[in-house]
Design an enzyme around this catalytic site. Sequence first.
Site, short mmCIF file in Angstrom:
data_model
loop_
_atom_site.label_atom_id
_atom_site.label_comp_id
_atom_site.label_asym_id
_atom_site.label_seq_id
_atom_site.Cartn_x
_atom_site.Cartn_y
_atom_site.Cartn_z
CG ASP A 1 -2.25 0.64 1.01
OD1 ASP A 1 -2.25 1.88 0.88
OD2 ASP A 1 -3.28 -0.05 0.99
CG HIS B 1 -5.20 3.94 1.11
ND1 HIS B 1 -4.74 2.69 0.82
CD2 HIS B 1 -6.47 4.01 0.64
CE1 HIS B 1 -5.68 2.00 0.19
NE2 HIS B 1 -6.75 2.78 0.07
CB SER C 1 -9.32 0.98 -0.09
OG SER C 1 -8.50 1.09 -1.22
#
EC number: 3.4.21.-
Length: 396
Positions: free
Chosen positions: A156, A187, A342
């Site tokens: 990621d 994120h 996600s």
Amino acid sequence: MTGFFTFLSFSLAALSVTNAAHILSVPKGAEVVPNGYIVVMKDDTSQQDFSSHRVWISSIHHNKTRRGLDGAGVKQTYDFDHLRGYSGIFDEDTIKDISNDPKVAFVEPDAIISQHVVVQQRKAPWGLSRLSNRRGGRNYVFDSSAGSGVWAYVVDSGVDIRHSEFQGRAVWGSNLVDNKNSDGTGHGTHVAGTIAGKTYGIAKKAKVVAVKVLNSEGKGPTSGIIAGINWSIRHARKHGMLHKSVLNMSLGGTYSAGLNHATAQAIKAGMFVSVSAGNDNINSNGNSPASERSVCTIAASTENDGKASFSNWGPAVDLYAPGHNILSARPGGGSQTMSGTSMAAPHAAGVAAYLIAKEGIPGNRACLRLKQLSQPTIRNPGPDTTSRLLYNGSGR
């Protein structure tokens, strides 16, 4: 949302053989008997050969004792129909001698076995409570093993490994996109928190390994993603963790045969791989790595068990998981809410890690197990798309 370049993170808000001597490993951090080992002979070892081997080990122990060296020797002997072996306390040199005997199948550290109790977390984030209750609920119900001994590779934007959510269980693995070993978008930290955070996570005792492939804009080249997968496989293999690892990729882009092939290799190697379906409300068959049939492709559900309006769909989707208004960790401390597929994918990675620890299944069989446990509860999932929602099998 902004347009895609090569890759965008899908978010709507900001024991194996370790050497030729057949000495097996246990997960780092596992509690073991000091200098304690279990020795198992090959299946075709005769009773006579086994007896000779034990005499040889006794002589080694006797000689060490005469020289005043520490070592308790054999404590227990096993002689079943299809298992001959023993356990005891041995020093490093003795273990090397034992493992080099051609009659020995393998040697492994003597790990501590503990009782398992059920834990209930009150007022949990809705995503956690939903996946542990067939009909919904406000509490997260889970086994206390909680992913212990499992590694989670978060491919990621990086992870804030110092965040208190990870309690020292997060480490920096590799950076394949820039020279900043940090999470520039938040994120990856959010994703990791859902997998293994102490408050927001499912597998609360799993280890997190950060593999950075997305930059501070949430983008990265396909080649970098493939490199991240390759690094993760090699790292897990080096540490004997291939079948006790999950790999999450909450990212995607246009179809790439190379990326799909690389993703499939991780599963063939023994890992569980979860990927996000995408946030364009289209058939995910045209996206990678979501279109790779061997991965666990995860679409996003809402609090009311509906398909999230943004979520991709299609026959490539394996399961739905919570992906709307998900609360998890934020870089620098604290938390934030995000939505997207996600956020759905790490729920699956977390449950996979949980089941690998609880049931002892290998990583590459975990997607099948998730589907076996899932519940057909999603309303209007989309054309040719499963209606099955992720469930951890708590019995509630």
